[in-house]
Design a protein around this motif. Structure first.
Motif, PDB file in Angstrom:
ATOM      1  N   LYS A   1      66.677  41.976  64.179  1.00 21.56           N
ATOM      2  CA  LYS A   1      67.306  42.196  65.757  1.00 21.56           C
ATOM      3  C   LYS A   1      66.048  43.050  66.496  1.00 21.56           C
ATOM      4  O   LYS A   1      65.018  43.611  65.859  1.00 21.56           O
TER       5      LYS A   1
ATOM      6  N   TYR B   1      62.336  44.763  65.089  1.00 25.83           N
ATOM      7  CA  TYR B   1      62.035  46.173  65.234  1.00 25.83           C
ATOM      8  C   TYR B   1      60.727  46.504  66.029  1.00 25.83           C
ATOM      9  O   TYR B   1      59.916  47.366  65.301  1.00 25.83           O
TER      10      TYR B   1
ATOM     11  N   ARG C   1      82.705  52.502  64.996  1.00 25.06           N
ATOM     12  CA  ARG C   1      81.880  51.931  66.130  1.00 25.06           C
ATOM     13  C   ARG C   1      82.628  50.273  66.287  1.00 25.06           C
ATOM     14  O   ARG C   1      83.512  50.240  67.387  1.00 25.06           O
TER      15      ARG C   1
ATOM     16  N   HIS D   1      79.791  48.880  57.938  1.00 22.46           N
ATOM     17  CA  HIS D   1      78.323  49.454  58.192  1.00 22.46           C
ATOM     18  C   HIS D   1      78.710  50.886  57.748  1.00 22.46           C
ATOM     19  O   HIS D   1      79.679  51.375  58.100  1.00 22.46           O
TER      20      HIS D   1
ATOM     21  N   ASN E   1      72.886  48.059  54.403  1.00 26.33           N
ATOM     22  CA  ASN E   1      71.709  48.302  55.195  1.00 26.33           C
ATOM     23  C   ASN E   1      70.534  48.925  54.268  1.00 26.33           C
ATOM     24  O   ASN E   1      70.707  49.065  53.162  1.00 26.33           O
ATOM     25  N   SER E   2      69.415  49.229  55.067  1.00 32.43           N
ATOM     26  CA  SER E   2      68.181  49.698  54.340  1.00 32.43           C
ATOM     27  C   SER E   2      68.476  50.951  53.319  1.00 32.43           C
ATOM     28  O   SER E   2      68.187  50.753  51.958  1.00 32.43           O
TER      29      SER E   2
ATOM     30  N   ARG F   1      71.802  43.758  54.358  1.00 30.63           N
ATOM     31  CA  ARG F   1      71.504  43.417  55.341  1.00 30.63           C
ATOM     32  C   ARG F   1      70.165  44.613  55.392  1.00 30.63           C
ATOM     33  O   ARG F   1      70.251  45.500  56.357  1.00 30.63           O
TER      34      ARG F   1
ATOM     35  N   GLY G   1      67.112  46.332  57.021  1.00 36.96           N
ATOM     36  CA  GLY G   1      66.468  46.153  58.505  1.00 36.96           C
ATOM     37  C   GLY G   1      65.110  47.133  58.211  1.00 36.96           C
ATOM     38  O   GLY G   1      64.053  46.487  57.813  1.00 36.96           O
ATOM     39  N   VAL G   2      64.963  48.202  58.590  1.00 31.57           N
ATOM     40  CA  VAL G   2      63.939  49.146  58.848  1.00 31.57           C
ATOM     41  C   VAL G   2      63.203  49.125  57.527  1.00 31.57           C
ATOM     42  O   VAL G   2      61.831  49.367  57.854  1.00 31.57           O
TER      43      VAL G   2
ATOM     44  N   TYR H   1      62.871  54.150  63.964  1.00 28.53           N
ATOM     45  CA  TYR H   1      63.579  53.115  64.716  1.00 28.53           C
ATOM     46  C   TYR H   1      63.283  53.057  66.071  1.00 28.53           C
ATOM     47  O   TYR H   1      62.755  52.005  66.686  1.00 28.53           O
TER      48      TYR H   1
HETATM   49  C1  LIG Z   1      75.149  45.847  61.543  1.00 24.97           C
HETATM   50  C2  LIG Z   1      73.931  46.305  61.148  1.00 24.97           C
HETATM   51  N1  LIG Z   1      73.397  45.829  59.808  1.00 24.97           N
HETATM   52  C3  LIG Z   1      72.271  46.263  59.358  1.00 24.97           C
HETATM   53  C4  LIG Z   1      71.337  47.062  60.123  1.00 24.97           C
HETATM   54  C5  LIG Z   1      69.953  47.306  59.247  1.00 24.97           C
HETATM   55  O1  LIG Z   1      70.144  48.615  59.448  1.00 24.97           O
HETATM   56  P1  LIG Z   1      68.538  49.235  58.714  1.00 24.97           P
HETATM   57  O2  LIG Z   1      67.739  48.921  59.562  1.00 24.97           O
HETATM   58  O3  LIG Z   1      68.958  50.749  58.558  1.00 24.97           O
HETATM   59  O4  LIG Z   1      68.564  48.771  57.395  1.00 24.97           O
HETATM   60  C6  LIG Z   1      71.672  47.386  61.316  1.00 24.97           C
HETATM   61  C7  LIG Z   1      70.813  48.330  62.063  1.00 24.97           C
HETATM   62  O5  LIG Z   1      71.146  49.042  62.860  1.00 24.97           O
HETATM   63  C8  LIG Z   1      72.983  47.050  61.742  1.00 24.97           C
HETATM   64  O6  LIG Z   1      73.475  47.622  62.964  1.00 24.97           O
END
Ligand SMILES: Cc1ncc(COP(=O)(O)O)c(C=O)c1O
Length: 369
Positions: A35, A39, A131, A161, A195-196, A211, A213-214, A349
């Motif tokens: 998304k 980044y 959220r 999350h 998440n990360s 999932r 991401g960063v 981020y």
């Molecule tokens: C719903 C959701 N999943 C996964 C992620 C990935 O998180 P991260 O970048 O901390 O790995 C995000 C990032 O904001 C998120 O909003």
């Protein structure tokens, strides 16, 4: 001839980081989160670089998924916030997207829609982030209704999350995780939670899907780094050059408002990078940069197209010297975006997603060369 500021994107490092996420979670499938234009790294190029390895991608909204499909990405794409209005369901079906359902209105819309193929759904539970998501006591009824509509939805997962997975104090994380475990056991539901920071430091919460991401972009989100996070490689290197040098006497103010005052006779370098490129104007004096691979610091407020750095102890540096705002230098040294973020009182981020379109992205991809 061109302005020297370029965001160099190392797609081999991206693949390295994605493989690390997979290695840390051998029993999970890892959806690569792309998304916010991956980044700030360019979603289409990052998806293309990962498409032989990642079984799915994730974005925030359907517009981002459309862009990936236009770029030829055929893998499943998850809409992490689901649809924003019921009329998007047509396109979700047409493009073969997966979607989160976080609200009652989304649930009703999904159940009222007749897709050609049932839509894979991740039901989002609010386990403590407060959220998006169904409260745990409401999630069970939503789950049952989805289960009773196999012609509309399929491949159901529970998603949630974590609010504090990055912190050294695990207490709230454990509370959220316990809520989810109880619910998943009761519903016999597969999970997508990590998440990360969770991928890096909470293996107990790795699910059927994760999932990350960063971390894919080489930033370490953990308050307390760990062995795994130290193996991440930076993907973006924001590099530019010194375009002018000033020799100043002691006591001279530099830049807007004269925030930096030269403590002695000083050499000040003017760098082609500013807040008009997305570099954070909150950067304080002392924020690190690399000049010809050596550390020095910002001296004076960031302007729109330029900023100033102290070259007093770098006599060989001058016009044309390489300046790395974060990432790796051609001289081999490295400055982490996480460290720069701390000086700007923010997180990596915002720095990464904040690099503006006027900064050209240049991709280095040994894989496809
Ligand atoms: C719903 C959701 N999943 C996964 C992620 C990935 O998180 P991260 O970048 O901390 O790995 C995000 C990032 O904001 C998120 O909003």
């Amino acid at each position: 001839m061109a302005r020297p500021l370029v965001a160099h994107i190392d797609l081999d490092a991206l693949r390295h980081n994605y493989r690390l996420a997979c290695e840390l979670a051998p029993n999970s499938r890892s959806v690569a989160v792309l998304k916010a234009d991956a980044y700030g790294h360019g979603a289409a190029r990052c998806a293309q670089a990962l498409q032989d390895e990642a079984p799915a991608f994730a974005v925030a909204a359907i517009e981002e998924a459309v862009q990936l499909r236009k770029a030829g990405i055929e893998a499943p794409i998850v809409l992490l916030e689901g649809i924003f209005s019921p009329d998007e369901l047509e396109l979700v079906d047409e493009l073969g997207l997966w979607m989160a359902i976080h609200s009652p209105w989304q649930l009703e819309a999904a159940l009222a829609h007749h897709p050609r193929h049932p839509i894979p759904v991740w039901l989002k539970v609010d386990s403590g982030m407060h959220r998006l998501g169904f409260a745990p006591q409401d999630a069970e009824a939503a789950w049952q209704r989805l289960r009773e509509a196999p012609d509309r939805v399929t491949d159901l997962h529970l998603m949630s999350h974590f609010a504090t997975a990055d912190l050294g104090d695990f207490e709230y994380f454990r509370r959220q995780h316990a809520v989810l475990q109880t619910l998943a056991e009761r519903l016999d539901a597969p999970l997508c939670l990590a998440n990360s920071p969770t991928v890096l430091s909470h293996p107990e919460a790795h699910g059927d899907w994760n999932r990350p991401g960063v971390m894919l972009y080489g930033s370490d989100p953990l308050e307390l780094s760990c062995d795994a996070s130290r193996r991440l490689r930076p993907v973006m290197s924001l590099r530019t050059e010194i375009i002018a040098v000033r020799e100043l006497a002691s006591g001279e103010p530099v830049g807007y408002g004269g925030r930096f005052i030269t403590p002695d006779r000083s050499r000040i370098g003017v760098v082609a990078c500013g807040y008009g490129d997305g570099y954070d104007r909150h950067a304080i004096d002392g924020t690190p940069v690399l000049v010809d691979g050596q550390r020095t610091t910002i001296a004076g407020k960031v302007s729109m197209d330029m900023l100033t750095v102290d070259l007093t102890h770098l006599p060989d540096a001058g016009i044309g010297s390489e300046v790395v705002m974060w990432g790796t230098s051609r001289h081999g040294s490295e400055l982490s975006v996480d460290e720069v973020a701390r000086y700007c009182d923010t997180i990596s981020y915002t720095l990464l997603t904040g690099v503006l379109p006027r900064v050209p992205r240049r991709y280095n991809d040994a894989h496809s060369a």
